[in-house]
Design a protein around this motif. Sequence first.
Motif, mmCIF file in Angstrom:
data_model
loop_
_atom_site.group_PDB
_atom_site.id
_atom_site.type_symbol
_atom_site.label_atom_id
_atom_site.label_comp_id
_atom_site.label_asym_id
_atom_site.label_seq_id
_atom_site.Cartn_x
_atom_site.Cartn_y
_atom_site.Cartn_z
ATOM 1 N N LEU A 125 0.836 -1.218 0.000
ATOM 2 C CA LEU A 125 0.000 0.000 0.000
ATOM 3 C C LEU A 125 0.864 1.258 0.000
ATOM 4 O O LEU A 125 0.545 2.250 -0.654
ATOM 5 C CB LEU A 125 -0.922 0.025 1.227
ATOM 6 C CG LEU A 125 -2.219 -0.760 1.118
ATOM 7 C CD1 LEU A 125 -3.067 -0.555 2.354
ATOM 8 C CD2 LEU A 125 -2.992 -0.341 -0.136
ATOM 9 N N ASN A 126 1.984 1.213 0.734
ATOM 10 C CA ASN A 126 2.882 2.371 0.743
ATOM 11 C C ASN A 126 3.654 2.491 -0.577
ATOM 12 O O ASN A 126 3.896 3.598 -1.059
ATOM 13 C CB ASN A 126 3.841 2.301 1.937
ATOM 14 C CG ASN A 126 3.155 2.686 3.239
ATOM 15 O OD1 ASN A 126 2.375 3.647 3.262
ATOM 16 N ND2 ASN A 126 3.414 1.947 4.308
ATOM 17 N N VAL A 127 4.024 1.338 -1.125
ATOM 18 C CA VAL A 127 4.709 1.348 -2.429
ATOM 19 C C VAL A 127 3.778 1.957 -3.473
ATOM 20 O O VAL A 127 4.172 2.836 -4.263
ATOM 21 C CB VAL A 127 5.120 -0.095 -2.837
ATOM 22 C CG1 VAL A 127 5.667 -0.132 -4.256
ATOM 23 C CG2 VAL A 127 6.144 -0.647 -1.853
ATOM 24 N N GLY A 128 2.511 1.525 -3.439
ATOM 25 C CA GLY A 128 1.529 2.047 -4.398
ATOM 26 C C GLY A 128 1.268 3.531 -4.180
ATOM 27 O O GLY A 128 1.150 4.299 -5.146
ATOM 28 N N ALA A 131 4.056 5.522 -5.660
ATOM 29 C CA ALA A 131 4.027 5.524 -7.124
ATOM 30 C C ALA A 131 2.862 6.358 -7.654
ATOM 31 O O ALA A 131 2.973 6.988 -8.708
ATOM 32 C CB ALA A 131 3.927 4.088 -7.646
ATOM 33 N N ALA A 132 1.729 6.362 -6.914
ATOM 34 C CA ALA A 132 0.514 7.003 -7.431
ATOM 35 C C ALA A 132 0.304 8.415 -6.900
ATOM 36 O O ALA A 132 -0.647 9.087 -7.300
ATOM 37 C CB ALA A 132 -0.694 6.135 -7.080
ATOM 38 N N GLY A 133 1.158 8.853 -5.994
ATOM 39 C CA GLY A 133 1.010 10.213 -5.469
ATOM 40 C C GLY A 133 0.069 10.293 -4.284
ATOM 41 O O GLY A 133 -0.494 11.348 -4.001
ATOM 42 N N GLY A 171 16.361 2.006 -5.858
ATOM 43 C CA GLY A 171 16.244 2.654 -7.168
ATOM 44 C C GLY A 171 14.832 3.085 -7.534
ATOM 45 O O GLY A 171 14.588 4.236 -7.896
ATOM 46 N N ARG A 172 13.875 2.145 -7.443
ATOM 47 C CA ARG A 172 12.500 2.474 -7.874
ATOM 48 C C ARG A 172 11.861 3.558 -7.011
ATOM 49 O O ARG A 172 11.342 4.550 -7.550
ATOM 50 C CB ARG A 172 11.619 1.222 -7.874
ATOM 51 C CG ARG A 172 11.855 0.333 -9.061
ATOM 52 C CD ARG A 172 11.172 -1.016 -8.881
ATOM 53 N NE ARG A 172 11.796 -1.995 -9.741
ATOM 54 C CZ ARG A 172 11.325 -2.412 -10.907
ATOM 55 N NH1 ARG A 172 10.185 -1.950 -11.352
ATOM 56 N NH2 ARG A 172 11.973 -3.275 -11.622
ATOM 57 N N PRO A 173 11.855 3.390 -5.665
ATOM 58 C CA PRO A 173 11.229 4.458 -4.870
ATOM 59 C C PRO A 173 11.945 5.799 -5.021
ATOM 60 O O PRO A 173 11.307 6.854 -5.002
ATOM 61 C CB PRO A 173 11.294 3.944 -3.424
ATOM 62 C CG PRO A 173 12.219 2.772 -3.428
ATOM 63 C CD PRO A 173 12.249 2.247 -4.808
#
Length: 306
Positions: A125-128, A131-133, A171-173
């Motif tokens: 949920l935090n990763v999403g 990514a989604a703002g 890298g991604r975050p």
Amino acid sequence: MAIWIDGKAQARALRETVADEVRRLGAHQGPVPGLAAVLVGDDPASQVYVRRKGEHAREVGMRSFEHCLPASTPQGELLSLIATLNRDPSVHGILVQLPLPAHIDPEAIIDAIDPAKDVDGFHPLNVGALAAGGEGLAPCTPLGCIRLLQSHLGELTGKHAVVLGRSRIVGRPLASLLLREDCTVTVAHSKTSNPAKVCRQGDILVAAVGQPGLVQGDWVKAGATVIDVGITRLGDGDSRRLVGDVDAACVSRVAGALTPVPGGVGPMTIACLLHNTLIAACRQHGLPDPHDRAPSERLHLTHPHE
Ligand code: NAP
């Protein structure tokens, strides 16, 4: 020659800010933020990390709860502990030290942590949210990179940032956080052709690959700000040393600024963990977020219909 960006000093300053906020909460009958660290097994490096996180948490006035379990701990037992910590109102942040023993599925453990207490920012949920703002908790090492960049450059808007490495924890975050700062972001990885040429485009270059000395002087744009996330232990005994992904001797002749290893990103990671724990405690008590938050941590939820 490049300026060294002093991660130790930046981390100390952030810990002092967190300590001030914890005192302010206490003075207004607010919560004492609590951080629970869970370690499974006896990996010496992990033991040092967990101990250090606990020491720093106590130093800033937080409660620290350390749970050290044997390597043979069944997954179900670890899940029960997480459920207990999720319910415990004195625990506002939970971190499970990775890597876990092979018989435990790290995804199952991360999924079980209450996202509101997920101060490592690894829960889906935090990763999403990142990514989604949306509103969430972002991972600590990328947050530390952003703070180091801001300490040197101030506003990051419009900079071309190249991130070398696309892992889930760095890298991604980091690419998402840099986008939040209105950077133009390029992500390079092991399948990127001519990574030197790609990296040379960056006003900002962040190396997070775990390959000692991969980034050479000709990988760096003149005057660029270079953040070295890599940490590799080389040698044994007295010759044991930590090295980064950047060949500092060469790169410091080209870059405008560079983080050292050790003493760069590493100390910022723990300071950002404490800051995330403070944010989590405030949110769980319906209080506004601490006012010093870096712009990239102000994750506003934007609905498509707004
Ligand atoms: P990781 O999960 O192994 O990911 C490494 C990334 O680097 C992958 O995306 C990989 O590409 C890419 N890569 C590997 N070799 C490459 C090459 N030759 N050229 C271009 N890209 C390459 O590592 P991580 O967890 O992100 O950690 C990276 C480094 O940061 C490690 O040294 C780690 O110890 C350090 N670290 C430091 C902190 C801190 O607090 N300072 C925190 C976390 C990690 P593919 O995706 O294509 O495989």
